[in-house]
Scaffold this active site. Structure first.
Site, short mmCIF file in Angstrom:
data_model
loop_
_atom_site.label_atom_id
_atom_site.label_comp_id
_atom_site.label_asym_id
_atom_site.label_seq_id
_atom_site.Cartn_x
_atom_site.Cartn_y
_atom_site.Cartn_z
CE1 TYR A 96 5.94 3.85 4.04
CE2 TYR A 96 6.66 5.17 2.41
CZ TYR A 96 6.79 4.17 3.30
OH TYR A 96 8.12 3.52 3.08
CG PHE A 105 9.63 -0.10 0.29
CD1 PHE A 105 9.25 -0.43 1.55
CD2 PHE A 105 9.60 -0.97 -1.10
CE1 PHE A 105 8.80 -1.63 1.72
CE2 PHE A 105 8.89 -2.03 -0.66
CZ PHE A 105 8.77 -2.59 0.76
CG ASP A 126 -2.04 -0.26 1.12
OD1 ASP A 126 -2.65 -0.90 0.09
OD2 ASP A 126 -3.02 0.10 2.10
CG HIS A 131 7.92 -6.28 4.53
ND1 HIS A 131 8.06 -5.15 5.06
CD2 HIS A 131 7.16 -5.98 3.28
CE1 HIS A 131 7.51 -4.12 4.72
NE2 HIS A 131 6.83 -4.65 3.42
#
Length: 222
Positions: free
Chosen positions: A67, A78, A65, A187
């Site tokens: 932020y 990211f 998703d 992750h």
């Protein structure tokens, strides 16, 4: 939702834009941005494509998703806008690069410098409602980004796919691993990284060794 996307991507994805699911998705996203506060800014939804032309792709990094905090999302997975405090996952990404490459890394969280070198920073979902993680999931974005991954796999050769965490690994199931290098790890979020599933994966040096073996210029991750 008005799609403003680079011409080469427009050509590659033309069939997707004509599909019924994308029409429904476009109406949903347009309504969400009109009636509420959503991220990234509307003109940045397709930034991953507009920053990294299809022909220049060397690496694909798959996020989940955008932020959902104020001023963070800039359309690249990211990545955050300049001057924004680094989210924990990005802190851990930079830590791994420093350990892997044995060098200091810029602490600027805007990863456009990677995207400009051929790193497609692709979130599975390209928009989100403010402060509501996952609020635009299962509306069609996942179908769209699955198509993107499949088209890159089918039409290109020698691309490095970085799959971080279970969600990204599932997104990468259709990648042709005979044609491409697929790197998998946990992750970079603290929950996963602190359990030992992230640090030490050496994905950044492995990527550059692979690119060089194909006669391609390595990525500057700094």
């Amino acid at each position: 939702m008005h799609v403003t996307i680079a011409p080469d991507w427009q050509s590659v994805l033309a069939n997707e834009f004509e599909k019924e699911y994308f029409n429904a998705l476009s109406k949903f996203v347009a309504s969400e941005y009109k009636t509420g506060h959503c991220y990234p800014p509307k003109d940045r939804i397709f930034s991953a494509f507009n920053t990294t032309p299809f022909e220049s792709i060397k690496v694909v990094i798959i996020g989940q998703d955008p932020y959902h905090g104020m001023g963070q999302a800039n359309g690249l997975c990211f990545s955050v806008s300049e001057g924004v405090k680094l989210p924990p996952s990005l802190v851990n990404i930079f830590r791994e690069i420093e350990a892997d490459l044995q060098t200091d890394v810029s602490q600027d969280g805007n990863l456009e410098r990677w995207a400009a070198q051929g790193v497609l920073l692709l979130n599975a979902t390209l928009s989100v409602r403010a402060a509501e993680a996952g609020s635009h999931q299962k509306r069609g974005w996942e179908l769209f980004t699955d198509a993107v991954i499949t088209l890159v796999s089918e039409r290109k050769e020698g691309v490095v796919f970085m799959l971080w965490g279970g969600y990204a690994k599932k997104k990468g199931l259709k990648i042709d691993r005979k044609k491409h290098l697929v790197l998998e790890s946990g992750h970079p979020s603290p929950l996963s990284a602190n359990r030992g599933y992230w640090f030490g994966n050496n994905h950044f040096s492995l990527t550059n060794k692979y690119l060089e073996s194909k006669g391609r210029k390595p990525i500057s991750w700094l």
